[in-house]
Structure formats: C-alpha cells, structure tokens
Design an enzyme around this catalytic site. Sequence first.
Site, PDB file in Angstrom:
ATOM      1  N   LYS A 119      12.055  -4.301 -16.794  1.00 13.09           N
ATOM      2  CA  LYS A 119      12.458  -3.142 -17.605  1.00 13.09           C
ATOM      3  C   LYS A 119      12.247  -1.823 -16.856  1.00 13.09           C
ATOM      4  O   LYS A 119      13.140  -0.983 -16.800  1.00 13.09           O
ATOM      5  CB  LYS A 119      11.662  -3.103 -18.927  1.00 13.09           C
ATOM      6  CG  LYS A 119      11.816  -4.344 -19.795  1.00 13.09           C
ATOM      7  CD  LYS A 119      11.040  -4.238 -21.099  1.00 13.09           C
ATOM      8  CE  LYS A 119       9.540  -4.074 -20.945  1.00 13.09           C
ATOM      9  NZ  LYS A 119       8.859  -5.236 -20.325  1.00 13.09           N
ATOM     10  N   ARG A 121       8.470  -2.152 -29.674  1.00 16.75           N
ATOM     11  CA  ARG A 121       7.900  -3.477 -29.398  1.00 16.75           C
ATOM     12  C   ARG A 121       7.558  -4.215 -30.678  1.00 16.75           C
ATOM     13  O   ARG A 121       7.058  -5.337 -30.611  1.00 16.75           O
ATOM     14  CB  ARG A 121       6.605  -3.289 -28.598  1.00 16.75           C
ATOM     15  CG  ARG A 121       6.695  -3.684 -27.126  1.00 16.75           C
ATOM     16  CD  ARG A 121       5.355  -3.323 -26.503  1.00 16.75           C
ATOM     17  NE  ARG A 121       5.060  -4.014 -25.289  1.00 16.75           N
ATOM     18  CZ  ARG A 121       5.230  -3.505 -24.069  1.00 16.75           C
ATOM     19  NH1 ARG A 121       5.749  -2.324 -23.898  1.00 16.75           N
ATOM     20  NH2 ARG A 121       4.875  -4.195 -23.012  1.00 16.75           N
ATOM     21  N   ARG A 129       3.161  -7.488  -8.522  1.00 15.93           N
ATOM     22  CA  ARG A 129       3.577  -6.101  -8.829  1.00 15.93           C
ATOM     23  C   ARG A 129       2.586  -5.061  -8.315  1.00 15.93           C
ATOM     24  O   ARG A 129       1.386  -5.191  -8.492  1.00 15.93           O
ATOM     25  CB  ARG A 129       3.724  -5.952 -10.348  1.00 15.93           C
ATOM     26  CG  ARG A 129       3.935  -4.509 -10.785  1.00 15.93           C
ATOM     27  CD  ARG A 129       4.579  -4.408 -12.130  1.00 15.93           C
ATOM     28  NE  ARG A 129       3.694  -4.718 -13.231  1.00 15.93           N
ATOM     29  CZ  ARG A 129       4.077  -4.677 -14.520  1.00 15.93           C
ATOM     30  NH1 ARG A 129       5.310  -4.342 -14.837  1.00 15.93           N
ATOM     31  NH2 ARG A 129       3.230  -4.978 -15.467  1.00 15.93           N
ATOM     32  N   ARG A 165      -2.088  -3.175 -11.420  1.00 12.18           N
ATOM     33  CA  ARG A 165      -2.616  -2.905 -12.757  1.00 12.18           C
ATOM     34  C   ARG A 165      -3.655  -3.951 -13.147  1.00 12.18           C
ATOM     35  O   ARG A 165      -3.475  -5.131 -12.899  1.00 12.18           O
ATOM     36  CB  ARG A 165      -1.460  -2.921 -13.772  1.00 12.18           C
ATOM     37  CG  ARG A 165      -0.668  -1.625 -13.761  1.00 12.18           C
ATOM     38  CD  ARG A 165       0.585  -1.699 -14.567  1.00 12.18           C
ATOM     39  NE  ARG A 165       0.454  -2.382 -15.850  1.00 12.18           N
ATOM     40  CZ  ARG A 165       1.467  -2.566 -16.688  1.00 12.18           C
ATOM     41  NH1 ARG A 165       2.670  -2.111 -16.374  1.00 12.18           N
ATOM     42  NH2 ARG A 165       1.281  -3.201 -17.818  1.00 12.18           N
ATOM     43  N   ARG A 223      -0.336 -11.466 -22.794  1.00  8.29           N
ATOM     44  CA  ARG A 223       0.710 -10.462 -23.052  1.00  8.29           C
ATOM     45  C   ARG A 223       2.043 -11.136 -23.338  1.00  8.29           C
ATOM     46  O   ARG A 223       2.833 -10.667 -24.165  1.00  8.29           O
ATOM     47  CB  ARG A 223       0.827  -9.497 -21.869  1.00  8.29           C
ATOM     48  CG  ARG A 223      -0.275  -8.446 -21.898  1.00  8.29           C
ATOM     49  CD  ARG A 223      -0.459  -7.776 -20.556  1.00  8.29           C
ATOM     50  NE  ARG A 223       0.747  -7.146 -20.068  1.00  8.29           N
ATOM     51  CZ  ARG A 223       1.036  -7.009 -18.777  1.00  8.29           C
ATOM     52  NH1 ARG A 223       0.226  -7.457 -17.855  1.00  8.29           N
ATOM     53  NH2 ARG A 223       2.141  -6.411 -18.426  1.00  8.29           N
TER      54      ARG A 223
HETATM   55  P1  ADP Z   1       8.544  -4.708 -16.737  1.00  8.33           P
HETATM   56  O1  ADP Z   1       8.661  -3.208 -16.808  1.00  8.33           O
HETATM   57  O2  ADP Z   1       9.567  -5.393 -17.592  1.00  8.33           O
HETATM   58  O3  ADP Z   1       7.161  -5.199 -17.011  1.00  8.33           O
HETATM   59  P2  ADP Z   1       8.859  -4.336 -13.854  1.00  8.33           P
HETATM   60  O4  ADP Z   1      10.105  -3.539 -13.696  1.00  8.33           O
HETATM   61  O5  ADP Z   1       7.576  -3.642 -13.690  1.00  8.33           O
HETATM   62  O6  ADP Z   1       8.900  -5.138 -15.260  1.00  8.33           O
HETATM   63  O7  ADP Z   1       8.959  -5.564 -12.831  1.00  8.33           O
HETATM   64  C1  ADP Z   1       7.906  -6.515 -12.692  1.00  8.33           C
HETATM   65  C2  ADP Z   1       7.777  -6.913 -11.228  1.00  8.33           C
HETATM   66  O8  ADP Z   1       8.905  -7.695 -10.827  1.00  8.33           O
HETATM   67  C3  ADP Z   1       7.726  -5.748 -10.228  1.00  8.33           C
HETATM   68  O9  ADP Z   1       6.872  -6.103  -9.169  1.00  8.33           O
HETATM   69  C4  ADP Z   1       9.180  -5.617  -9.744  1.00  8.33           C
HETATM   70  O10 ADP Z   1       9.248  -5.089  -8.420  1.00  8.33           O
HETATM   71  C5  ADP Z   1       9.657  -7.056  -9.789  1.00  8.33           C
HETATM   72  N1  ADP Z   1      11.070  -7.203 -10.190  1.00  8.33           N
HETATM   73  C6  ADP Z   1      11.754  -6.496 -11.124  1.00  8.33           C
HETATM   74  N2  ADP Z   1      13.002  -6.958 -11.257  1.00  8.33           N
HETATM   75  C7  ADP Z   1      13.126  -8.007 -10.399  1.00  8.33           C
HETATM   76  C8  ADP Z   1      14.198  -8.915 -10.077  1.00  8.33           C
HETATM   77  N3  ADP Z   1      15.384  -8.820 -10.677  1.00  8.33           N
HETATM   78  N4  ADP Z   1      13.966  -9.859  -9.147  1.00  8.33           N
HETATM   79  C9  ADP Z   1      12.732  -9.958  -8.550  1.00  8.33           C
HETATM   80  N5  ADP Z   1      11.690  -9.134  -8.811  1.00  8.33           N
HETATM   81  C10 ADP Z   1      11.881  -8.167  -9.718  1.00  8.33           C
HETATM   82  P1  ADP Z   2       4.808  -4.382 -19.408  1.00  9.47           P
HETATM   83  O1  ADP Z   2       4.803  -4.449 -17.947  1.00  9.47           O
HETATM   84  O2  ADP Z   2       4.158  -5.528 -20.096  1.00  9.47           O
HETATM   85  O3  ADP Z   2       6.128  -4.102 -20.003  1.00  9.47           O
HETATM   86  P2  ADP Z   2       3.753  -1.812 -20.347  1.00  9.47           P
HETATM   87  O4  ADP Z   2       3.384  -0.905 -19.245  1.00  9.47           O
HETATM   88  O5  ADP Z   2       5.016  -1.568 -21.072  1.00  9.47           O
HETATM   89  O6  ADP Z   2       3.713  -3.284 -19.758  1.00  9.47           O
HETATM   90  O7  ADP Z   2       2.590  -1.861 -21.421  1.00  9.47           O
HETATM   91  C1  ADP Z   2       1.227  -2.016 -21.057  1.00  9.47           C
HETATM   92  C2  ADP Z   2       0.367  -2.048 -22.314  1.00  9.47           C
HETATM   93  O8  ADP Z   2       0.486  -0.799 -23.024  1.00  9.47           O
HETATM   94  C3  ADP Z   2       0.741  -3.102 -23.348  1.00  9.47           C
HETATM   95  O9  ADP Z   2       0.159  -4.369 -23.070  1.00  9.47           O
HETATM   96  C4  ADP Z   2       0.190  -2.486 -24.639  1.00  9.47           C
HETATM   97  O10 ADP Z   2      -1.213  -2.608 -24.719  1.00  9.47           O
HETATM   98  C5  ADP Z   2       0.502  -1.001 -24.424  1.00  9.47           C
HETATM   99  N1  ADP Z   2       1.847  -0.645 -24.937  1.00  9.47           N
HETATM  100  C6  ADP Z   2       2.909  -0.203 -24.221  1.00  9.47           C
HETATM  101  N2  ADP Z   2       3.962   0.035 -25.025  1.00  9.47           N
HETATM  102  C7  ADP Z   2       3.568  -0.275 -26.285  1.00  9.47           C
HETATM  103  C8  ADP Z   2       4.202  -0.270 -27.555  1.00  9.47           C
HETATM  104  N3  ADP Z   2       5.500   0.114 -27.689  1.00  9.47           N
HETATM  105  N4  ADP Z   2       3.486  -0.643 -28.633  1.00  9.47           N
HETATM  106  C9  ADP Z   2       2.189  -1.007 -28.529  1.00  9.47           C
HETATM  107  N5  ADP Z   2       1.540  -1.062 -27.367  1.00  9.47           N
HETATM  108  C10 ADP Z   2       2.207  -0.704 -26.237  1.00  9.47           C
END
Ligand code: ADP
Ligand code: ADP
Length: 215
Positions: free
Chosen positions: A16, A91, A130, A162, A173
């Site tokens: 995302k 969420r 990541r 992280r 999660r």
């Molecule tokens: P989210 O925000 O949904 O948690 P991230 O964008 O942070 O996901 O991506 C999670 C990890 O996967 C990061 O290390 C990112 O560089 C990697 N990543 C994201 N999209 C892809 C993809 N299409 N193929 C391989 N790795 C990816």
């Molecule tokens: P991810 O890589 O899982 O998409 P985020 O960075 O979006 O991680 O979220 C990290 C943490 O922040 C979540 O596990 C939760 O504790 C909190 N968080 C983020 N967005 C929300 C939301 N919309 N509602 C509740 N908690 C949230």
Amino acid sequence: MTARYYIMLGAPGAGKGTQAKQISEELGLPHISSGDLFRHHLGEGTELGVLAKKFMDSGELVPDDVTIGMVQERLEQDDCSEGAILDGFPRTPAQAEAIELLADQLGGKVAKALYLDVNKALLVERLSGRWVCPDGHVYHTVYHPPKKPGICDIDGLELYQRDDDKKETVEHRITVYLEQTAPLIAYYRERGTLATVDGDQDIEQVQQSLLQEIG
Ligand code: ADP
Ligand code: ADP
C-alpha cells in the site's frame, strides 16, 4: 473541483505505502498514511503518540475515535483540498463510515477503493525485508534495495526496520487484518467502488494495473 479520495486496501505488507507514494505523484494528491501519522506522533512524544504506542507495539488497531480524529485533522489541511491517497485508513467498518461522512463534509467523495490482493506467504517475506525512511519511503532488501545500503535514495535519511515487523507481531497483524479490515472488501464491492489488483506482481506491474483502474 470535487475532492477525490482513493483508498489503498490490503494486508500489512501488501504494498500500500509503496504504491500510494507513486500514485500520489501521478495524480498530484497527497499521500496520507495513518501509520506514518501515528509514527510521527510517537516520535514527537505527543499524548496521542503515547496512547497509540501500546496498540502499535502489540499489532492491535488503535481505537476508532482516536484514529478518525487524527485522520480528519489531517484531511482538513489545505494541501488535501482536492483529495488524498489514503493508505492504511479506513481499517474498520466504523472508519469506512467516517470517511464517507467526512468526504461529503469536505465537498468530495470516495472515488475508489484499490485493493491489493497478495498471497499470505509473500506478505511475511515482504515485511521481514522491509526498511523504511522517517519520511515514509519504503525499501526491501531484495525486491527494492536502496542504492546505498541503509540510506534513502530520495532524501538521504537513514533507513530503519520497524519494531512491529518482527515475526510474532507480523502474524498477529495479519490476523487482525483478516478479522477487522478484510470485511471492507465486501463493503466497497457492494458500493461499486472496489477495484482489485493482483498485488503478487512486481512493483512496476502493480503500479501499471492500479493506474489502469484509476483511469
Ligand atoms: P504496506 O504499506 O501495505 O504494509 P509496503 O508498501 O510497506 O506495504 O511494502 C512492504 C514491503 O514489500 C516493502 O519492503 C516493499 O519494498 C516491498 N514491496 C512492496 N510492493 C512489492 C511488490 N509488488 N513486490 C515485491 N516487494 C514489494
Ligand atoms: P502496515 O504496514 O501494516 O500497513 P501501518 O503503518 O499502516 O502498517 O500501521 C501500523 C500500526 O499503526 C497498525 O498495526 C496499528 O496499530 C496502527 N494503525 C495504522 N492505521 C490504523 C487505523 N486506520 N486504525 C487503527 N490503527 C491503525
């Protein structure tokens, strides 16, 4: 112009943040990540940050009222007047109702929910490799390495892993996602605003598929 809100839906590690940053540049709309907002509060040691910390550390969702208030405050700022790319929000069903109402109040609408559908085995692999920059840019040791190890290509800041990306928290999660967030897929499908993209593809292919859906 009517404000447009695009919602990035998908499990932790689905991609995302990675995709939202690129779409934000393509469409000229700000990238608003609820996780980044929480981490900013945490870093600043605000009251909200202190409250959010225990939920984030254990991989639980921060309560709806706190989360909705924080996102609302951000979306009311001037740079969001034409809309935003929302990453990690909504969420829960209550958050989804809140963004409908808020979009309406701000003279806009939820244009589309972009769902990144990713195989569970890939999620764990993505999260364990990541590395992130304090400004929200995202890297992966294998799939998207920075040019200089440990340094963000874009702003030169130091990358970090992280705490909640460790294996035990990741599993929890994903469970929380399946229980509390996955129902939003059906919610947006029923409203006719869901677009599903194969998130197993590589980063560039996912980006192309998303841009096609946005049209
Ligand atoms: P989210 O925000 O949904 O948690 P991230 O964008 O942070 O996901 O991506 C999670 C990890 O996967 C990061 O290390 C990112 O560089 C990697 N990543 C994201 N999209 C892809 C993809 N299409 N193929 C391989 N790795 C990816
Ligand atoms: P991810 O890589 O899982 O998409 P985020 O960075 O979006 O991680 O979220 C990290 C943490 O922040 C979540 O596990 C939760 O504790 C909190 N968080 C983020 N967005 C929300 C939301 N919309 N509602 C509740 N908690 C949230």
